[in-house]
Design a protein around this motif. Structure first.
Motif, short mmCIF file in Angstrom:
data_model
loop_
_atom_site.label_atom_id
_atom_site.label_comp_id
_atom_site.label_asym_id
_atom_site.label_seq_id
_atom_site.Cartn_x
_atom_site.Cartn_y
_atom_site.Cartn_z
N GLU A 365 -69.26 -97.65 82.13
CA GLU A 365 -68.83 -96.76 81.05
C GLU A 365 -67.73 -97.36 80.19
O GLU A 365 -67.31 -96.76 79.19
CB GLU A 365 -68.32 -95.43 81.63
N ALA A 368 -68.36 -97.62 76.31
CA ALA A 368 -68.35 -96.34 75.60
C ALA A 368 -66.93 -95.84 75.38
O ALA A 368 -66.62 -95.28 74.32
CB ALA A 368 -69.16 -95.31 76.38
N GLU A 371 -65.35 -97.83 72.59
CA GLU A 371 -65.85 -97.42 71.28
C GLU A 371 -65.19 -96.13 70.82
O GLU A 371 -64.92 -95.96 69.63
CB GLU A 371 -67.37 -97.26 71.35
N TYR A 372 -64.92 -95.24 71.75
CA TYR A 372 -64.26 -93.99 71.37
C TYR A 372 -62.87 -94.28 70.81
O TYR A 372 -62.50 -93.78 69.75
CB TYR A 372 -64.15 -93.03 72.55
N SER A 375 -62.86 -95.65 67.42
CA SER A 375 -63.26 -94.72 66.36
C SER A 375 -62.08 -93.99 65.74
O SER A 375 -62.22 -93.33 64.72
CB SER A 375 -64.25 -93.69 66.91
N LEU A 558 -66.91 -85.71 79.22
CA LEU A 558 -67.53 -86.99 78.87
C LEU A 558 -66.67 -88.17 79.27
O LEU A 558 -67.16 -89.28 79.42
CB LEU A 558 -67.82 -87.04 77.36
N ARG A 568 -72.96 -88.79 79.34
CA ARG A 568 -72.64 -89.56 78.15
C ARG A 568 -73.88 -90.14 77.46
O ARG A 568 -74.02 -90.01 76.23
CB ARG A 568 -71.64 -90.67 78.51
N PRO A 569 -74.81 -90.77 78.19
CA PRO A 569 -76.00 -91.31 77.50
C PRO A 569 -76.87 -90.22 76.87
O PRO A 569 -77.55 -90.47 75.88
CB PRO A 569 -76.75 -92.03 78.64
N THR A 572 -74.84 -89.01 73.31
CA THR A 572 -74.41 -89.90 72.24
C THR A 572 -75.21 -89.59 70.97
O THR A 572 -76.33 -89.08 71.04
CB THR A 572 -74.63 -91.38 72.62
N GLN A 574 -76.88 -91.46 69.25
CA GLN A 574 -78.13 -92.23 69.22
C GLN A 574 -79.18 -91.71 70.18
O GLN A 574 -80.35 -92.11 70.14
CB GLN A 574 -77.85 -93.71 69.56
N GLN A 725 -65.87 -82.78 75.39
CA GLN A 725 -65.46 -84.08 74.86
C GLN A 725 -63.98 -84.29 75.16
O GLN A 725 -63.14 -83.46 74.84
CB GLN A 725 -65.67 -84.14 73.35
#
Length: 726
Positions: A365, A368, A371-372, A375, A558, A568-569, A572, A574, A725
């Motif tokens: 993880e 991920a 990336e958070y 952001s 999350l 989480r997957p 997302t 995506q 979240q």
């Protein structure tokens, strides 16, 4: 003054005095402690030559000894107090205690002692304070900046910038408040020495810090950069299959690690999970995160210093400055996103012992989570321009709550952006809020793009650190541009690994059981955010009790390493939409069962408990309609509840920004509707309803939906979501 200005005999006397102060500082008999030559060079530059110095040395080198010894010597010669700009409370508390050992009177001004500020400022003015530690945030407080800082700068005998890499946005831990030091440096009288220190700066960051502090370029600055090897540290990596294996390994092997230490996690949720599990496994540990109250932080620090706990389970809130010389180990459950940040954190260990263990247990993880955090970096230009325009046309200073509804930025990100703009001269913080200065401002696209590229390179470097078969210490030292980097002979690649990846079935089963435990409370919103009328939404103040949601439940967070890794997957942006998986549905049913039987639950038998839910309502969803609808349907079927219907979107639906509360509510206002059939079903149900959704981030969608459902006839709204979240 240059080296030639002070006679050699006077310098020898100064060295003798410096060693005497060091003896007091470390608690050694008079005359038995002696500064290392590089420490003496820095002190000599500050005291004898009144120069500016930048010291980049490994953790445990003794940077604090330099500024405390220099302070004592300067005070003896009539200089004003030393001002130390220090980033964390843990570091401040350690330094106040260390100063007292050397007979140095130290005080601190930070967010945890606001009631003492006036007294401390009077003590400084009266010459009763030798060292004043100031958090960087104070430098941009209007009252402190305008009233206290000029007087302090005029009286300062030595300015110290600790953890100076925070100044550089090329570095891993940029803090815009540090940029305010430019003002203080400009206001210092001629001849006031300046010392900047850090253990984590590569060549680029070093040059940037030197430039910003005025210690580079054509100045007569002393730059001391030493080798960064830590001979006491034995580095290793254990690559385990999943979070359960990592937690089980830690629970089973924690007592094999020397002394007491720190277990780092990447998120607050993970720290709390790991702390709970280790305690259940019989270990004495404490949690230390950004959400830990100040009093609890101080107690946790004291317990670790006194070896009353085996470990602190900490986030990066304990990343800098905590000083325990005999710290025996540092374990990371999850990789930091930067090898420089990693070196900083592992440097807490082995300062005063011959051997300390450093272990990294990376997780799937990690990416991920990186990336958070990426952001929430500096906003795009259009959002910055929007903020500048709002301030330019405002007739009065705008506070963060007043400004927030007018721009699409969350408060923490908005505040950070404003601090950068303040340093750049485009805005200014004054009493009552922020104003525009009218100074032209240029968005440095090239610089921000380079920083983003650098972040990506650092993440790749951490992945490479995990997989490298070369020396791990040499790898880290090269990341810090340490020219003397060479194989250490101690890490698991240079020597044989000191720990196996073995985990007993019992420990693994216990870890799986802990991580499979589902259920997180979802606190309802009770107050509308300020400033909604300014964006055309006529809501303010407290949400009426008859229109609020009740406390709800989520399957997990999350950011945790249990259900978070499973959810989480699925959630997302995506991820493809589809029916709720069976294991997720069964876990949700378990959460409902625990909720019903728990304190205040409808099956608890308590007099004030709510009635059993009378039906299920699903939330409108544009991104995951199948997931939400199927989850609501399965919950209704298994719970033998009627599926009453779903909220729907109106024609007014707009993109709901992932920004601040006011902007989210503006987008939600008028975007949802209760269809007539659902309204009729709510009135007929005559009881509480479960409101099913996929996730909640801020709670505002649930708050708006609950208000509408209760106005349409629902007696109570009980939110039930898969994930929270954060």
């Amino acid at each position: 003054m240059t080296n030639d200005d002070l006679p050699l005999t006077d310098r020898q006397d100064l060295r003798t005095s410096a060693d005497a102060v060091l003896s007091r500082l470390v608690g050694a008999p008079a005359g038995t402690a002696r500064l290392r030559e590089d420490q003496w060079r820095a002190i000599e530059a500050l005291v004898a030559d009144r120069r500016r110095a930048l010291v980049v040395q490994r953790t445990g080198w003794g940077k604090s000894a330099v500024y405390f010894v220099a302070t004592a010597l300067l005070r003896e010669r009539g200089a004003g107090p030393t001002v130390i700009v220090s980033p964390l409370l843990a570091l401040m508390r350690n330094q106040v205690d260390a100063a007292a050992r050397a007979g140095i009177r130290a005080r601190t001004i930070n967010s945890s002692n606001t009631e003492e500020w006036d007294t401390i400022q009077r003590e400084v003015s009266a010459g009763e304070v030798d060292v004043l530690l100031v958090s960087p945030e104070r430098l941009n407080n209007p009252d402190f900046r305008d009233r206290v800082l000029p007087e302090l700068a005029a009286a300062t005998g030595l300015l110290v910038v600790d953890e100076a890499h925070c100044i550089s946005d090329w570095g891993h831990d940029f803090r815009p408040d540090y940029r305010r030091l430019r003002t203080m440096l400009a206001d210092l009288p001629p001849g006031v020495p300046v010392l900047a220190t850090t253990a984590t700066a590569n060549a680029r960051v070093t040059a940037d810090v030197a430039e910003q502090l005025g210690t580079g370029g054509g100045t007569d600055a002393l730059v001391l950069r030493g080798p960064l090897d830590r001979e006491s540290l034995s580095l290793g990596v254990l690559r385990l299959p999943d979070a359960a294996h990592r937690m089980a390994w830690l629970a089973e092997h924690l007592d094999e690690l020397p002394g007491s230490g720190i277990v780092y996690t990447l998120t607050v949720a993970a720290a709390e999970e790991v702390t709970a599990f280790l305690r259940q496994s019989g270990h004495a540990v404490a949690s230390y995160t950004g959400k830990t109250e100040n009093a609890d932080r101080e107690q946790a620090e004291e317990d670790l210093l006194a070896n009353r706990v085996k470990a602190l389970v900490a986030t990066s809130a304990l990343g800098m400055g905590f000083d325990k010389p005999d710290l025996g180990f540092v374990v990371h459950l999850g990789s930091p996103s930067s090898p420089i940040a990693y070196y900083q954190q592992v440097g807490r260990a082995g300062r005063g012992v011959a051997h300390a263990e450093v272990l990294l247990l990376p997780g799937k993880e990690d990416q991920a989570i990186w990336e958070y955090f990426a952001s929430i970096a500096f906003p795009p230009e259009e959002q910055v321009r929007r903020t500048l325009d709002v301030l330019a046309y405002a007739e009065r200073p705008l506070s963060l709550p007043a400004l927030e509804p007018l721009v699409e930025l969350r408060r923490s990100r908005l505040e950070t952006m404003l601090k950068v703009l303040d340093v750049d001269g485009a805005v200014r913080r004054v009493q009552g809020g922020w104003i525009s200065t009218g100074v032209p401002w240029v968005y440095d696209t090239e610089r921000y793009a380079w920083v983003a590229k650098q972040r990506a390179a650092e993440q790749q470097a951490m992945r490479d650190y995990v997989t490298t078969t070369d020396c791990r210490m040499e790898f880290l030292r090269r990341q810090l541009d340490d020219e003397g980097a060479a194989p250490c002979g101690r890490c698991d690649n240079c020597a044989k690994p000191r720990f196996t990846d073995s985990v007993s079935p019992a420990a693994l089963a216990a870890a799986h059981g802990e991580l499979a435990r589902a259920g997180v409370e979802v606190e309802p919103r009770k107050m509308w955010p300020t400033g909604l009328p300014a964006v055309g939404v006529d809501l303010k103040g407290r949400i009426p009790a008859g229109e609020q949601a009740s406390t709800g439940r989520a399957l997990g967070r999350l950011s945790d390493i249990g259900w978070g890794n499973r959810l989480r997957p699925m959630l997302t942006p995506q991820a493809s939409d589809g029916p709720a998986p069976d294991d997720v549905v069964q876990a949700v049913i378990g959460v409902l069962a625990d909720w019903a039987k728990g304190p205040g639950g409808w099956a608890s038998g308590q007099p004030d408990a709510p009635s059993r839910p009378a039906g299920v309502v699903t939330m409108a969803s544009r991104t995951r309609p199948q997931l939400v609808r199927s989850l609501g349907t399965r919950v209704a079927e298994i719970g033998r509840l009627p599926l009453l219907g779903s909220l729907e979107y109106t024609d007014q639906v707009a993109r709901v920004p992932r920004s601040n509360s006011a902007q989210r509510l503006k987008a939600l206002h008028g975007a949802l509707t209760v269809p007539p059939a659902l309204a009729e079903a709510l009135r007929a149900a005559g009881g509480p309803v479960l409101l099913v959704d996929d996730m909640t981030e801020t709670g505002w969608t649930l708050a708006v939906a609950a208000r509408m459902l209760r106005r349409a006839g629902a007696q109570e709204v009980l939110p039930l979501v898969l994930a929270v979240q954060g």
